[in-house]
Each structure stands twice: as structure tokens, then as C-alpha cells.
Design a protein around this motif. Structure first.
Motif, short mmCIF file in Angstrom:
data_model
loop_
_atom_site.label_atom_id
_atom_site.label_comp_id
_atom_site.label_asym_id
_atom_site.label_seq_id
_atom_site.Cartn_x
_atom_site.Cartn_y
_atom_site.Cartn_z
N TYR A 100 40.68 -11.45 11.96
CA TYR A 100 40.50 -10.34 11.03
C TYR A 100 40.72 -9.01 11.75
O TYR A 100 41.44 -8.14 11.28
CB TYR A 100 39.09 -10.40 10.43
CG TYR A 100 38.72 -9.17 9.66
CD1 TYR A 100 39.29 -8.93 8.41
CD2 TYR A 100 37.83 -8.25 10.18
CE1 TYR A 100 38.97 -7.79 7.70
CE2 TYR A 100 37.50 -7.11 9.47
CZ TYR A 100 38.07 -6.88 8.24
OH TYR A 100 37.76 -5.75 7.55
N LEU A 101 40.11 -8.89 12.95
CA LEU A 101 40.23 -7.64 13.69
C LEU A 101 41.66 -7.35 14.12
O LEU A 101 42.11 -6.21 14.08
CB LEU A 101 39.36 -7.70 14.95
CG LEU A 101 37.91 -7.29 14.78
CD1 LEU A 101 37.20 -7.39 16.11
CD2 LEU A 101 37.84 -5.86 14.25
N SER A 102 42.37 -8.40 14.53
CA SER A 102 43.72 -8.14 15.05
C SER A 102 44.69 -7.75 13.95
O SER A 102 45.72 -7.16 14.22
CB SER A 102 44.24 -9.35 15.82
OG SER A 102 44.12 -10.48 15.02
N LEU A 104 43.50 -5.92 11.37
CA LEU A 104 42.85 -4.76 10.75
C LEU A 104 43.76 -3.52 10.65
O LEU A 104 43.79 -2.85 9.62
CB LEU A 104 41.56 -4.42 11.50
CG LEU A 104 40.64 -3.41 10.82
CD1 LEU A 104 40.14 -3.94 9.49
CD2 LEU A 104 39.46 -3.08 11.71
N PRO A 105 44.53 -3.21 11.72
CA PRO A 105 45.35 -2.00 11.64
C PRO A 105 46.30 -1.97 10.46
O PRO A 105 46.63 -0.88 9.98
CB PRO A 105 46.13 -2.01 12.95
CG PRO A 105 45.27 -2.75 13.89
CD PRO A 105 44.59 -3.80 13.06
N MET A 107 45.57 -3.46 7.60
CA MET A 107 44.76 -3.60 6.39
C MET A 107 44.06 -2.30 6.02
O MET A 107 43.45 -2.20 4.97
CB MET A 107 43.69 -4.68 6.57
CG MET A 107 44.20 -6.02 6.99
SD MET A 107 45.08 -6.80 5.65
CE MET A 107 45.73 -8.21 6.49
N MET B 13 45.05 -9.23 24.00
CA MET B 13 44.88 -8.82 22.61
C MET B 13 43.41 -8.57 22.28
O MET B 13 43.09 -7.59 21.62
CB MET B 13 45.47 -9.87 21.66
CG MET B 13 45.69 -9.33 20.27
SD MET B 13 46.62 -10.42 19.21
CE MET B 13 45.39 -11.62 18.80
N THR B 17 42.34 -4.91 21.19
CA THR B 17 41.82 -4.76 19.85
C THR B 17 40.37 -4.27 19.86
O THR B 17 40.00 -3.41 19.07
CB THR B 17 41.90 -6.09 19.09
OG1 THR B 17 43.22 -6.61 19.24
CG2 THR B 17 41.62 -5.91 17.63
N VAL B 21 40.76 -0.67 18.56
CA VAL B 21 40.67 -0.77 17.11
C VAL B 21 39.21 -0.80 16.68
O VAL B 21 38.75 0.06 15.93
CB VAL B 21 41.42 -2.00 16.56
CG1 VAL B 21 41.29 -2.07 15.05
CG2 VAL B 21 42.89 -1.93 16.94
N VAL B 213 46.41 -0.70 -1.13
CA VAL B 213 45.75 -0.12 0.04
C VAL B 213 46.46 1.15 0.54
O VAL B 213 45.83 2.20 0.64
CB VAL B 213 45.61 -1.16 1.18
CG1 VAL B 213 45.12 -0.52 2.46
CG2 VAL B 213 44.66 -2.27 0.75
N THR B 261 38.54 -0.72 0.55
CA THR B 261 39.67 -1.55 0.97
C THR B 261 39.21 -2.95 1.37
O THR B 261 39.79 -3.96 0.96
CB THR B 261 40.37 -0.89 2.17
OG1 THR B 261 40.60 0.47 1.86
CG2 THR B 261 41.67 -1.57 2.46
N LEU B 265 40.03 -6.69 -0.17
CA LEU B 265 40.57 -7.80 0.61
C LEU B 265 39.72 -9.05 0.44
O LEU B 265 40.23 -10.16 0.32
CB LEU B 265 40.65 -7.43 2.08
CG LEU B 265 41.77 -6.47 2.45
CD1 LEU B 265 41.65 -6.05 3.89
CD2 LEU B 265 43.11 -7.12 2.21
N ARG B 269 40.77 -12.79 -1.04
CA ARG B 269 40.54 -14.12 -0.45
C ARG B 269 39.83 -15.03 -1.42
O ARG B 269 40.10 -16.21 -1.49
CB ARG B 269 39.73 -13.97 0.84
CG ARG B 269 40.58 -13.28 1.85
CD ARG B 269 40.00 -13.32 3.24
NE ARG B 269 41.01 -12.73 4.10
CZ ARG B 269 40.77 -11.74 4.95
NH1 ARG B 269 39.57 -11.26 5.09
NH2 ARG B 269 41.74 -11.25 5.67
N LEU B 277 47.21 -12.95 4.49
CA LEU B 277 48.23 -12.43 3.59
C LEU B 277 49.51 -13.22 3.82
O LEU B 277 49.76 -13.72 4.91
CB LEU B 277 48.49 -10.96 3.90
CG LEU B 277 47.36 -10.01 3.59
CD1 LEU B 277 47.75 -8.61 4.00
CD2 LEU B 277 47.03 -10.04 2.12
#
Lengths: 269, 281
Positions: A100-102, A104-105, A107, B13, B17, B21, B213, B261, B265, B269, B277
Motif C-alpha cells: 500500500y505504501l509503495s 501511495l505516491p 494514490m 524500497m 518509501t 513517503v 483522485v 481519497t 480507495l 477494494r 488497481l
């Protein structure tokens, strides 16, 4: 097998495509117009192209955007591909959360991403400029590569890799001889998409760029806000020309390759 | 068995992330609870930013953004679903040609394409010229810098996502199922609704999300085609950050937008029973 679409259906497709190209056609047309205002046709000229190539600031912005796109899609390709390979191999409990996090950008609306990057980079006291631009662009590019490669990997028979290992190949050799050739198309199309996104991004770039560094979309945006010169039309026409050339060539190459091997079932990227 | 080192592949990653992120998102959530001062903000826990959002001006802004996003999505479905459906039934050659035609604009700057619309829609532009010549209107109508202009720009920018998402899912459809439904006596409409539509729902839903979105936050479209009349949440956030330099309030707005948002989502689901997606392109 599905029935082929009838004439009205085909006409509908053509209508939508024509409408899609209408604004582009207008921009191209006015790049050759000798009048500065895009209202009436005053005669053919190539002056705007001459001015475009003399416009140092615009050319600099174009160079910046190309470099940024290449750098961020390269980092995204490496991180995203490794991530996808890892993700199909492990079974952690945090896996779902991580997936989900990866993604996220892509989404989140861009505006949110732009502002959180800006706030966070300010917190870390990173100098706004190349570092922040590349970090932000890499962050939103990773999902494209990751999703594409992961989709490809899930369609690959894992026993191919196992066979290579059983026959004595080390992990590196297995990767370069077996896995990589199989996923290269996905890595390439993922990175290309990431490049396109980076090259076109205005929202996130506005937030994370420095005062002296400008990308092409930022430059174009400022022009659009303050008054456009037909140079911008000319620039768009040049980029469009390159894109059409590259995409058409790849289209033709693919068609030809398929023509010589009629049994080849092609995968739509 | 040898020790599993797969986590090494994931490490870059995960690290990237989590730091670049998740870190920023958590920081933003924290800032939304901070107190705005003239010099910036102080870490004083308050809900003032969320209370401020109840102001009719801001509520109106959210309403307007949601309405625009909704209309954009509906039009994109209306135009894009038939497009993707028909496209998926073309010959392999036709499909690839159509894919090429969709990808070319995608690679051209979206700003420049909006500029093309600015030219087309302006008072003395080609569209008004055509309307005048055809005698539909007697004097130029104002289209640029109105709500419909923004809607046109939004649909135009986001339609490719819908077209491709639907196309990908119709492309994968097993047509024998549709034929079976027809053989069992279902009319074309019933067969479409009960079989085709149901099986292509994941594509349709990902198209919906990929249009809904972004349309909440694409402030430059309303900026360039709507003048300053239509203030979207996106423009409001940008305004708060740059001109007002009220970071806590901007963060609160962004947080609410992110929550909306995320809820959508989750709904996606639930409805489609898919975790991911539809992968496009």
C-alpha cells in the motif's frame, strides 16, 4: 471471439481521437503564424523556431527537465525493480502495508504529495534544488516501475530461476541470464512511463524546486500565467515531432517483427 | 536450506518509501495539529485548523471540488467506457494504432495542451468563429474562464486513464461467457449488464479512481481555464502555502483531502474485491 465493431462505433473512436488532437493541432498551427497573438492567421513564418533556439533560459529548462527525468527514472528503475523482485519472494506480515505504501505516491493527489515533500525537505534542511527535485521525482516514479515489473514477474515461471540455480548458477548469474531478460520489457516501459510523468510534472516540481532552478513545465506554466510567446508553441511542436517519430518507429518495428513471425503473440504494453 | 536474503532486495524500497513517503505524510499530519503564528507555526496541540474548515467559504470550496471531480468522472466514464470497449474489439493492428494515438498526446506537455484549449475557447477563437459562421450564436459567447471550460480541461486531461483502464479490462474479457449468456436467452442489454459490465468492473473502477483522485487537486487546470473563479481545494492549499504561508491549515486541508481519497480507495477494494488497481499501459 468478439465481433468486430460496426461503422458507427468506429466513427465514434475517430471522433474522440480528433477531439483529442484538436488543441494540439491548434498549438502546432500557431507556431508557424507570424502574428504574436493566437487569434488570426497572418502568414507563415519560422521566426519563432529561430527565437526558441536562441532562448537560453528555455533551453536550459529543457535540459534540466531531460536530466531530471533520466536521473529519477533511473533511480526508480533500480529501486522499483529490486522492490518488485523482493516483494514476490517474501511473505512478511507487513507485506500488505508495504504494498500500500509503495503505491501511495500515485494514490494521493499530486498537490498533497508536493506539499508534504516541501514541508519535509524544509524540516530536514535540505537545500531546495537538484537534490529535492530528484528525491521527489524518484519517489513518485517508483510505483510505476514497481507495479509494471511486479505484474510481469507474477506471470513468470519461478521454476526457470530454480532450474538455473540447480544447475549451479549463482544468484547474480541467475539474475542476469534468466530473470533480467524476462523482465526487461516491463522495466523499460515502467521507466519510460516514469520519465513521461517526470518530464510533464508541474505541481510537485513547483513545490520542491529551488529559487534558481527551473524545469520546462515550470517555465511553461509561468509563460502561460504571464503571457505566452509563440516560442512555446514552437517548442511544443518540436517535442511533439520527436515523440511522434520515436513512438511511430517503435510501432513500425514491432509490426514488422510480428509480420516475420506470424506465430508471435504480442503483448500490449 | 540457505538463509533467505530476499529482504535485501526489498531494503532500498522499504527505506526510501518509509523515509521519503511515510515520513513526510506523518510530518504533515503532525503539522495539521500545530498552531499557526506569524512566524510560521508552533508545536501547540490544537484543532483550530480543522474547526476553521467549517467556515462556509471553505466548505463551499470542498463542495465545488467534489462536484467538479464527480462531473469529470461521470463524463470520463460516459466517453471513455464505450471508447475502451470498442477499442478492445478492434483487430490487433487497429488496437496498436489506437494505443499509439492515445500515447502521443500523453507524452506531450499537458500544459501545452491546455494552452491549445485556451486558444480554441477564447472569445475570438476558432470555436466561437465556427459557432458564428454556422449561425448558432449571433455574437461570441464567453466559454474560456467559465465552469464548463474547466470541466472540458479536466475531462480532457484525465480521459486517457479511463480509456486505457477500460480497454485493458475488456481486452482480457472471455467473450465466450457473453456468448453463453446470449445462447441462454439473455438479450444484448442484459448480457452486457450481467456479464460484460460485471467482468470489466475492476477496469472501470480503476479508471474512476484514476480520474477522481487527481481531479481533486489539479489546480493548474482551474487556474488556466477557469480564471480565478473556481477555487478548488488544490488551489486553496497552494494559496495557503505560498501567499498565506499558513502551513498548519494547508496541512489540515491536505489531510482531509487524503482521507477522502483513502476512503474512496477502500470503497474500491470493497466493491471490486481487488487489492490492486488494474495495471495500465
Amino acid at each position: 471471439m468478439a465481433r468486430k465493431p460496426r461503422l458507427p462505433a468506429r466513427l465514434y473512436l475517430i471522433l474522440v481521437v480528433v477531439l483529442t488532437y484538436l488543441p494540439i493541432a491548434v498549438v502546432v498551427l500557431f507556431s508557424f503564424n507570424s502574428s504574436k497573438l493566437p487569434v488570426a492567421w497572418k502568414g507563415f513564418t519560422l521566426d519563432w523556431y529561430r527565437q526558441l533556439f536562441r532562448d537560453r533560459a528555455l533551453m536550459q529548462a529543457l535540459g534540466n527537465s531531460l536530466l531530471l527525468g533520466v536521473a529519477s527514472s533511473f533511480f526508480a528503475a533500480v529501486i522499483g525493480t529490486l522492490g518488485a523482485m523482493g516483494m514476490v519472494r517474501v511473505h512478511y506480515r507487513s507485506k500488505g502495508m508495504m504494498e500500500y505504501l509503495s503505491t501511495l505516491p500515485i494514490m494521493l493527489p499530486e498537490i498533497i504529495l508536493g506539499m508534504v515533500f516541501m514541508a519535509f525537505f524544509a524540516l530536514l534542511r535540505l537545500p531546495f534544488g537538484w537534490t529535492t527535485l530528484i528525491l521527489a521525482h524518484t519517489a513518485f516514479s517508483i510505483p510505476y516501475v514497481y507495479l509494471m515489473v511486479k505484474a510481469r514477474l507474477s506471470g513468470i515461471d519461478r521454476s526457470l530461476e530454480e532450474a538455473a540455480r540447480d544447475l549451479g548458477a549463482g544468484p547474480a548469474r541467475t539474475f542476469f541470464d534468466i530473470t533480467l531478460p524476462l523482465i526487461v520489457p516491463a522495466v523499460l516501459s515502467g521507466s519510460l512511463l516514469a520519465f513521461a510523468m517526470s518530464f510533464d510534472d508541474v505541481v510537485i516540481s513547483i513545490f520542491v524546486t529551488g529559487p534558481t532552478l527551473s524545469t520546462l513545465p515550470i517555465k511553461v506554466y509561468t509563460h502561460l500565467k504571464t503571457g505566452v510567446t509563440p516560442e512555446i508553441n514552437a517548442l511544443c511542436t518540436v517535442i511533439l515531432g520527436v515523440v511522434v517519430l520515436v513512438l511511430t518507429l517503435s510501432f513500425l518495428l514491432r509490426t514488422r517483427r510480428e509480420g516475420s513471425h506470424p506465430s508471435n503473440k504480442e503483448e500490449v504494453p | 536450506m540457505k538463509k533467505d536474503r530476499s529482504w535485501l532486495l526489498l531494503a532500498p524500497m522499504y527505506a526510501f518509501t518509509l523515509v521519503f513517503v511515510l515520513g513526510p505524510v506523518i510530518y504533515m499530519a503532525a503539522v495539521s495539529l500545530a498552531h499557526h503564528t506569524a512566524a510560521g507555526f508552533t508545536w501547540q496541540l490544537s484543532l483550530e485548523n480543522f474547526r476553521k474548515m467549517a467556515d462556509p467559504v471553505y466548505l463551499q470550496c470542498f463542495r465545488q471540488s467534489l462536484l467538479l471531480a464527480f462531473l469529470t468522472t461521470v463524463i470520463c466514464v460516459g466517453v471513455g467506457y464505450p471508447f475502451g470497449y470498442i477499442m478492445a474489439r478492434l483487430s490487433p493492428r487497429g488496437k496498436r494504432a489506437m494505443m499509439l494515438l492515445i500515447m502521443i498526446p500523453f507524452w506531450t506537455s499537458s500544459l501545452i495542451r491546455l494552452y491549445g484549449w485556451q486558444i480554441l475557447l477564447q472569445a475570438r477563437g476558432p470555436l466561437n468563429g465556427a459557432l458564428l459562421a454556422l449561425g448558432i450564436v449571433s455574437k461570441p459567447v464567453k466559454i474560456l474562464y467559465t465552469y464548463p471550460a474547466v470541466l472540458i480541461g479536466m475531462v480532457y486531461a484525465l480521459l486517457p486513464f479511463m480509456q486505457l483502464a477500460v480497454y485493458n479490462s475488456v481486452e482480457k474479457l472471455d467473450w465466450t461467457l457473453v456468448e453463453a449468456a446470449r445462447d441462454l436467452g439473455a438479450g444484448p442489454v442484459r448480457a452486457f449488464l450481467t456479464v460484460t459490465l460485471k467482468l470489466t468492473l475492476p477496469g472501470l473502477m480503476s479508471g474512476v479512481i484514476l480520474t477522481f483522485v487527481p481531479s481533486m487537486g489539479l489546480f493548474f487546470i482551474s487556474d488556466l481555464l477557469g480564471g480565478n473563479k473556481i477555487v478548488l481545494v488544490g488551489s486553496l492549499i497552494q494559496d495557503q502555502l505560498t501567499r498565506g504561508s499558513n502551513w498548519p491549515f494547508a496541512a489540515a486541508l491536505a489531510l482531509v483531502l487524503a482521507v477522502i481519497t483513502t476512503l474512496l480507495l477502500a470503497l474500491y477494494r470493497r466493491v471490486t474485491h481487488t487489492a490492486e488497481l488494474e495495471v495500465m499501459f
